[in-house]
Design a protein around this motif. Sequence first.
Motif, PDB file in Angstrom:
ATOM      1  N   SER A 181       0.809  -1.223   0.000  1.00 27.13           N
ATOM      2  CA  SER A 181       0.000   0.000   0.000  1.00 27.13           C
ATOM      3  C   SER A 181       0.842   1.274   0.000  1.00 27.13           C
ATOM      4  O   SER A 181       0.298   2.380  -0.096  1.00 27.13           O
ATOM      5  CB  SER A 181      -0.918   0.014   1.230  1.00 27.13           C
ATOM      6  N   ALA A 182       2.167   1.131   0.082  1.00 24.18           N
ATOM      7  CA  ALA A 182       3.038   2.300   0.205  1.00 24.18           C
ATOM      8  C   ALA A 182       3.224   3.013  -1.126  1.00 24.18           C
ATOM      9  O   ALA A 182       3.167   2.408  -2.196  1.00 24.18           O
ATOM     10  CB  ALA A 182       4.393   1.881   0.750  1.00 24.18           C
ATOM     11  N   GLU A 183       3.439   4.316  -1.051  1.00 26.41           N
ATOM     12  CA  GLU A 183       3.803   5.068  -2.245  1.00 26.41           C
ATOM     13  C   GLU A 183       5.300   4.969  -2.496  1.00 26.41           C
ATOM     14  O   GLU A 183       5.764   5.188  -3.613  1.00 26.41           O
ATOM     15  CB  GLU A 183       3.364   6.526  -2.087  1.00 26.41           C
ATOM     16  N   LEU A 184       6.047   4.640  -1.469  1.00 27.84           N
ATOM     17  CA  LEU A 184       7.469   4.354  -1.623  1.00 27.84           C
ATOM     18  C   LEU A 184       7.863   3.314  -0.594  1.00 27.84           C
ATOM     19  O   LEU A 184       7.609   3.486   0.595  1.00 27.84           O
ATOM     20  CB  LEU A 184       8.309   5.623  -1.435  1.00 27.84           C
ATOM     21  N   ALA A 185       8.479   2.227  -1.060  1.00 20.36           N
ATOM     22  CA  ALA A 185       9.017   1.203  -0.166  1.00 20.36           C
ATOM     23  C   ALA A 185      10.524   1.402  -0.066  1.00 20.36           C
ATOM     24  O   ALA A 185      11.206   1.619  -1.070  1.00 20.36           O
ATOM     25  CB  ALA A 185       8.697  -0.187  -0.696  1.00 20.36           C
ATOM     26  N   ILE A 186      11.033   1.341   1.163  1.00 15.97           N
ATOM     27  CA  ILE A 186      12.469   1.414   1.397  1.00 15.97           C
ATOM     28  C   ILE A 186      12.912   0.070   1.972  1.00 15.97           C
ATOM     29  O   ILE A 186      12.423  -0.353   3.020  1.00 15.97           O
ATOM     30  CB  ILE A 186      12.830   2.551   2.370  1.00 15.97           C
ATOM     31  N   LEU A 187      13.823  -0.600   1.283  1.00 12.23           N
ATOM     32  CA  LEU A 187      14.380  -1.862   1.772  1.00 12.23           C
ATOM     33  C   LEU A 187      15.745  -1.585   2.371  1.00 12.23           C
ATOM     34  O   LEU A 187      16.626  -1.025   1.706  1.00 12.23           O
ATOM     35  CB  LEU A 187      14.500  -2.875   0.626  1.00 12.23           C
ATOM     36  N   VAL A 188      15.911  -1.963   3.635  1.00 12.65           N
ATOM     37  CA  VAL A 188      17.144  -1.684   4.366  1.00 12.65           C
ATOM     38  C   VAL A 188      17.932  -2.974   4.549  1.00 12.65           C
ATOM     39  O   VAL A 188      17.370  -4.007   4.942  1.00 12.65           O
ATOM     40  CB  VAL A 188      16.832  -1.060   5.745  1.00 12.65           C
ATOM     41  N   PHE A 189      19.227  -2.911   4.288  1.00  6.91           N
ATOM     42  CA  PHE A 189      20.105  -4.061   4.450  1.00  6.91           C
ATOM     43  C   PHE A 189      21.343  -3.649   5.253  1.00  6.91           C
ATOM     44  O   PHE A 189      21.692  -2.477   5.322  1.00  6.91           O
ATOM     45  CB  PHE A 189      20.534  -4.622   3.089  1.00  6.91           C
ATOM     46  N   ASP A 190      21.987  -4.628   5.841  1.00  4.26           N
ATOM     47  CA  ASP A 190      23.205  -4.414   6.626  1.00  4.26           C
ATOM     48  C   ASP A 190      24.407  -4.554   5.696  1.00  4.26           C
ATOM     49  O   ASP A 190      24.680  -5.642   5.179  1.00  4.26           O
ATOM     50  CB  ASP A 190      23.256  -5.453   7.754  1.00  4.26           C
ATOM     51  N   ILE A 191      25.142  -3.466   5.476  1.00  7.76           N
ATOM     52  CA  ILE A 191      26.267  -3.473   4.549  1.00  7.76           C
ATOM     53  C   ILE A 191      27.399  -4.372   5.019  1.00  7.76           C
ATOM     54  O   ILE A 191      28.226  -4.831   4.221  1.00  7.76           O
ATOM     55  CB  ILE A 191      26.785  -2.027   4.340  1.00  7.76           C
ATOM     56  N   THR A 192      27.438  -4.682   6.319  1.00  7.85           N
ATOM     57  CA  THR A 192      28.535  -5.510   6.842  1.00  7.85           C
ATOM     58  C   THR A 192      28.273  -6.997   6.693  1.00  7.85           C
ATOM     59  O   THR A 192      29.175  -7.807   6.941  1.00  7.85           O
ATOM     60  CB  THR A 192      28.776  -5.204   8.333  1.00  7.85           C
ATOM     61  N   GLN A 193      27.061  -7.367   6.288  1.00  2.98           N
ATOM     62  CA  GLN A 193      26.714  -8.784   6.140  1.00  2.98           C
ATOM     63  C   GLN A 193      26.811  -9.206   4.678  1.00  2.98           C
ATOM     64  O   GLN A 193      26.579  -8.403   3.778  1.00  2.98           O
ATOM     65  CB  GLN A 193      25.296  -9.032   6.660  1.00  2.98           C
ATOM     66  N   PRO A 194      27.145 -10.473   4.423  1.00  6.39           N
ATOM     67  CA  PRO A 194      27.259 -10.947   3.033  1.00  6.39           C
ATOM     68  C   PRO A 194      25.928 -10.835   2.304  1.00  6.39           C
ATOM     69  O   PRO A 194      24.860 -10.964   2.903  1.00  6.39           O
ATOM     70  CB  PRO A 194      27.676 -12.419   3.203  1.00  6.39           C
ATOM     71  N   TRP A 195      26.011 -10.602   1.003  1.00  3.61           N
ATOM     72  CA  TRP A 195      24.816 -10.556   0.173  1.00  3.61           C
ATOM     73  C   TRP A 195      24.443 -11.984  -0.210  1.00  3.61           C
ATOM     74  O   TRP A 195      25.260 -12.740  -0.700  1.00  3.61           O
ATOM     75  CB  TRP A 195      25.063  -9.715  -1.073  1.00  3.61           C
ATOM     76  N   THR A 196      23.188 -12.368   0.029  1.00  2.00           N
ATOM     77  CA  THR A 196      22.750 -13.753  -0.164  1.00  2.00           C
ATOM     78  C   THR A 196      21.634 -13.844  -1.201  1.00  2.00           C
ATOM     79  O   THR A 196      21.041 -12.834  -1.599  1.00  2.00           O
ATOM     80  CB  THR A 196      22.250 -14.346   1.155  1.00  2.00           C
ATOM     81  N   LYS A 197      21.323 -15.077  -1.596  1.00  2.00           N
ATOM     82  CA  LYS A 197      20.219 -15.290  -2.527  1.00  2.00           C
ATOM     83  C   LYS A 197      18.887 -14.850  -1.917  1.00  2.00           C
ATOM     84  O   LYS A 197      18.005 -14.343  -2.617  1.00  2.00           O
ATOM     85  CB  LYS A 197      20.140 -16.758  -2.924  1.00  2.00           C
ATOM     86  N   GLU A 198      18.737 -15.045  -0.613  1.00  2.68           N
ATOM     87  CA  GLU A 198      17.498 -14.645   0.069  1.00  2.68           C
ATOM     88  C   GLU A 198      17.311 -13.136   0.005  1.00  2.68           C
ATOM     89  O   GLU A 198      16.191 -12.641  -0.229  1.00  2.68           O
ATOM     90  CB  GLU A 198      17.525 -15.110   1.521  1.00  2.68           C
ATOM     91  N   LEU A 199      18.409 -12.399   0.184  1.00  2.42           N
ATOM     92  CA  LEU A 199      18.313 -10.936   0.102  1.00  2.42           C
ATOM     93  C   LEU A 199      18.036 -10.494  -1.326  1.00  2.42           C
ATOM     94  O   LEU A 199      17.256  -9.567  -1.561  1.00  2.42           O
ATOM     95  CB  LEU A 199      19.603 -10.295   0.622  1.00  2.42           C
TER      96      LEU A 199
END
Length: 387
Positions: free
Chosen positions: A261-279
């Motif tokens: 329902s948002a007009e803008l979605a912000i997805l936040v991630f931890d830059i210190t953690q590895p990037w995974t398929k789930e992310l």
Amino acid sequence: MNASRTRVALVTPAGRGAVASIVVNGPDAVAVVESLFHSARGRRLAEAPADRILYGAWATTGEDVVVARRSESRVEIHCHGGAAAAEAILSALAAGGCDIVSWQGFVQADVTSSIRGAARIALAAATTERTAKILLDQYRGALDLAIEQTMLDLEEGKTAVARARLRELLGWAKFGEHLTSPWRVVIAGPPNVGKSTLINALVGYERAIVFDQPGTTRDVVTAQTAVDGWPIELADTAGLRASAEPLEQAGVQRAGAELRSAELAILVFDITQPWTKELQQLTSEWPNALVVHNKADLLPAATMATVSPADRPAGVLASAKSGWNVPGLLDAIVKRLVPRAPPPGAPILFTAEQSQAIRAAIDHAELRQGEQAIAMLARLVAAGSRE
């Protein structure tokens, strides 16, 4: 005494206050008020100069009041701010033949255009100076003038010009409705990436509870702020992850509903953690989201940058905890929500009803039904009801 066209409205907000203001307008306004007001010096309201303040008592309650005759047909009454005092005065005026109306109805009946009336009402709901200025332009006639010019184009057979003008107006419709209602921005992402800290950084105070354990936020926490003069409501949601715990599952489901329902979605991630398929899957589910790589303060100083590294999706690098590049994130949010702002004095639709009327006029114009389009636009700019 015929006071059927004399109206009275309470024009101060509901609830207890120091002073309540009541406005009486119509041909019998002075006579009705004078029959119920006793000046402390015995001076008649009808004989007092316009805008002269008279002090005295209200006949039916003995309440101290201040009265001023603004014109031959308009009188202001100021009394104690308690609800009972104002209600007693309104009741006495109604018994004297006045029609009690809402302040919104009073405004609409007091202007020459329904758009001007709606703009005056909307100004009361504007929460920033920037949005108020745009609404003030509409109150001063910017939208009326554009619609009247379009009607003239249709009368002269300039259908293509009229259609283009109407489409341009409609292009600002969604923006205009946010002049009185904030844009909704939803912050989401995996657990423990600093979403609650980020919302606190964006609003400038601690609105969300911050705790270093995943799953702290399970319900939606909201906060309103203004960015570059635009009103925004931020929502902090539960961490997005698979869980067997029913309460956490409910929080994740609620977060998904908020994102949709948002007009803008912000997805936040931890830059210190590895990037995974789930992310990566999460960003694929919300391809239009603004990505934020948080906790940049934990990176070595030599690697600091304002853009995300090449091994993860493009986004804004920031630190909610230290505040580093939060201004850059705010700028990115504004560019997403308001990619361009209207120039000063531009005509802007600002209610759903106005947008619907313009869409109907466009439909008529495209079918070469010029008279129907003109009639639709004429109703839009007509004066408010005065029955």
